[in-house]
Design a protein around this motif. Structure first.
Motif, short mmCIF file in Angstrom:
data_model
loop_
_atom_site.label_atom_id
_atom_site.label_comp_id
_atom_site.label_asym_id
_atom_site.label_seq_id
_atom_site.Cartn_x
_atom_site.Cartn_y
_atom_site.Cartn_z
N LYS A 18 68.28 29.40 91.91
CA LYS A 18 68.09 28.23 91.06
C LYS A 18 66.74 28.30 90.31
O LYS A 18 65.81 27.55 90.61
CB LYS A 18 68.19 26.94 91.86
CG LYS A 18 68.34 25.73 90.98
CD LYS A 18 68.47 24.46 91.79
CE LYS A 18 68.51 23.29 90.85
NZ LYS A 18 68.35 22.05 91.52
N PRO A 19 66.65 29.19 89.34
CA PRO A 19 65.39 29.35 88.61
C PRO A 19 65.21 28.34 87.48
O PRO A 19 64.53 28.63 86.50
CB PRO A 19 65.50 30.77 88.06
CG PRO A 19 66.96 30.92 87.80
CD PRO A 19 67.63 30.16 88.93
N PHE A 20 65.79 27.19 87.61
CA PHE A 20 65.65 26.16 86.59
C PHE A 20 65.67 24.79 87.25
O PHE A 20 66.10 24.63 88.38
CB PHE A 20 66.79 26.26 85.57
CG PHE A 20 68.15 26.11 86.18
CD1 PHE A 20 68.73 24.85 86.32
CD2 PHE A 20 68.85 27.22 86.61
CE1 PHE A 20 69.98 24.72 86.91
CE2 PHE A 20 70.10 27.09 87.19
CZ PHE A 20 70.67 25.84 87.34
N THR A 21 65.18 23.82 86.53
CA THR A 21 65.24 22.43 86.98
C THR A 21 65.48 21.56 85.76
O THR A 21 65.10 21.92 84.65
CB THR A 21 63.94 22.02 87.71
OG1 THR A 21 64.11 20.74 88.27
CG2 THR A 21 62.74 22.03 86.78
N ARG B 131 59.14 12.53 85.07
CA ARG B 131 58.32 13.67 84.69
C ARG B 131 58.35 14.65 85.85
O ARG B 131 58.50 14.27 87.01
CB ARG B 131 56.86 13.27 84.41
CG ARG B 131 56.67 12.41 83.17
CD ARG B 131 57.02 13.19 81.90
NE ARG B 131 56.71 12.47 80.70
CZ ARG B 131 57.56 11.70 80.04
NH1 ARG B 131 58.77 11.52 80.48
NH2 ARG B 131 57.21 11.10 78.93
N GLY B 132 58.19 15.92 85.54
CA GLY B 132 58.15 16.95 86.56
C GLY B 132 56.73 17.44 86.75
O GLY B 132 56.02 17.71 85.79
N PHE C 209 62.66 26.36 83.08
CA PHE C 209 62.84 27.53 83.94
C PHE C 209 61.59 27.74 84.77
O PHE C 209 60.47 27.57 84.28
CB PHE C 209 63.16 28.77 83.09
CG PHE C 209 64.52 28.70 82.46
CD1 PHE C 209 65.64 29.06 83.19
CD2 PHE C 209 64.67 28.22 81.17
CE1 PHE C 209 66.89 28.98 82.62
CE2 PHE C 209 65.93 28.14 80.60
CZ PHE C 209 67.04 28.51 81.33
N ILE C 210 61.81 28.11 86.04
CA ILE C 210 60.70 28.31 86.97
C ILE C 210 60.90 29.62 87.72
O ILE C 210 61.98 30.19 87.71
CB ILE C 210 60.59 27.14 87.98
CG1 ILE C 210 61.87 27.02 88.80
CG2 ILE C 210 60.26 25.84 87.28
CD1 ILE C 210 61.78 26.05 89.96
N ILE C 211 59.85 30.06 88.39
CA ILE C 211 59.92 31.22 89.26
C ILE C 211 60.17 30.67 90.67
O ILE C 211 59.29 30.05 91.26
CB ILE C 211 58.61 32.03 89.21
CG1 ILE C 211 58.30 32.45 87.77
CG2 ILE C 211 58.70 33.25 90.12
CD1 ILE C 211 56.91 33.00 87.58
N LYS D 122 57.34 25.35 92.21
CA LYS D 122 58.19 24.26 92.67
C LYS D 122 57.94 23.06 91.76
O LYS D 122 56.81 22.84 91.31
CB LYS D 122 57.86 23.89 94.11
CG LYS D 122 58.78 22.86 94.68
CD LYS D 122 58.58 22.67 96.16
CE LYS D 122 59.61 21.66 96.64
NZ LYS D 122 59.53 21.46 98.07
N VAL D 123 58.98 22.29 91.47
CA VAL D 123 58.85 21.13 90.61
C VAL D 123 59.10 19.87 91.44
O VAL D 123 60.12 19.76 92.13
CB VAL D 123 59.84 21.18 89.42
CG1 VAL D 123 59.78 19.90 88.61
CG2 VAL D 123 59.53 22.38 88.55
#
Length: 181
Positions: free
Chosen positions: A17-20, A27-28, A47-49, A54-55
């Protein structure tokens, strides 16, 4: 071989799950190895690593605290937890007579400074900013009036409480909270 590679990539995308997705009214707060980014993530797809970042999603919609008699501390039955109940505020009037005050406060997290607020106050920012401020301001304002004047000057007192709270919130670093009412 290529088919297996594509299936493996798709499977990793689903599992890692490289996205949120940040919804409107939220807000994240992006944390990279435990350090918060200065700017909050706006609503939309990000997109995140997965292992490194972590968001944390925070609500920037209006929250309400009701100070009521016989209230148990906690959230009411709404899924967002944006309505909280606290016990009524016990204060002394100008002559030292005890008075119990019930009131409702509407506020929201400042979306522009959400990341800085979370970094400075943590995720329980409401208990560190709003609750002490409300109790302090109410005690100061009610302490100026005798008990007999409170029902008659209710609107004036409400205006003083609102003005004093707004002034105190504006003094805080990064203006973390916007007072609605």
């Amino acid at each position: 071989g290529i088919v297996y590679f594509i299936i493996a990539v798709v499977l990793m995308m689903v599992l890692a799950k490289p996205f949120t997705i940040i919804e409107e009214g939220q807000r994240g707060i992006l944390s990279t190895n435990g350090k918060y980014q200065d700017q909050a993530l706006l609503p939309g797809l990000h997109f995140i690593i997965p292992v490194i970042q972590k968001v944390y999603v925070v609500d920037t919609r209006v929250h309400i605290i009701n100070y009521k008699r016989n209230a148990e501390i906690g959230s009411m039955n709404d899924e967002s937890g944006s309505i909280k109940l606290y016990p009524a505020i016990n204060v002394l009037d100008s002559r030292g007579l005890p008075i119990t005050i019930e009131l409702t406060v509407g506020y929201r997290l400042n979306p522009q400074n959400a990341a800085k607020t979370i970094a400075n106050y943590g995720f329980n920012w409401e208990d560190k900013i709003i609750n002490p401020l409300v109790r302090d301001v109410v005690r100061n304002v009610i302490g100026r009036f005798p008990a007999e004047d409170l029902p008659v000057k209710r609107n004036q007192i409400a205006t003083l409480i609102n003005t004093d709270m707004a002034t105190q919130l504006d003094k805080l670093k990064y203006q973390p909270v916007i007072l609605e009412s």
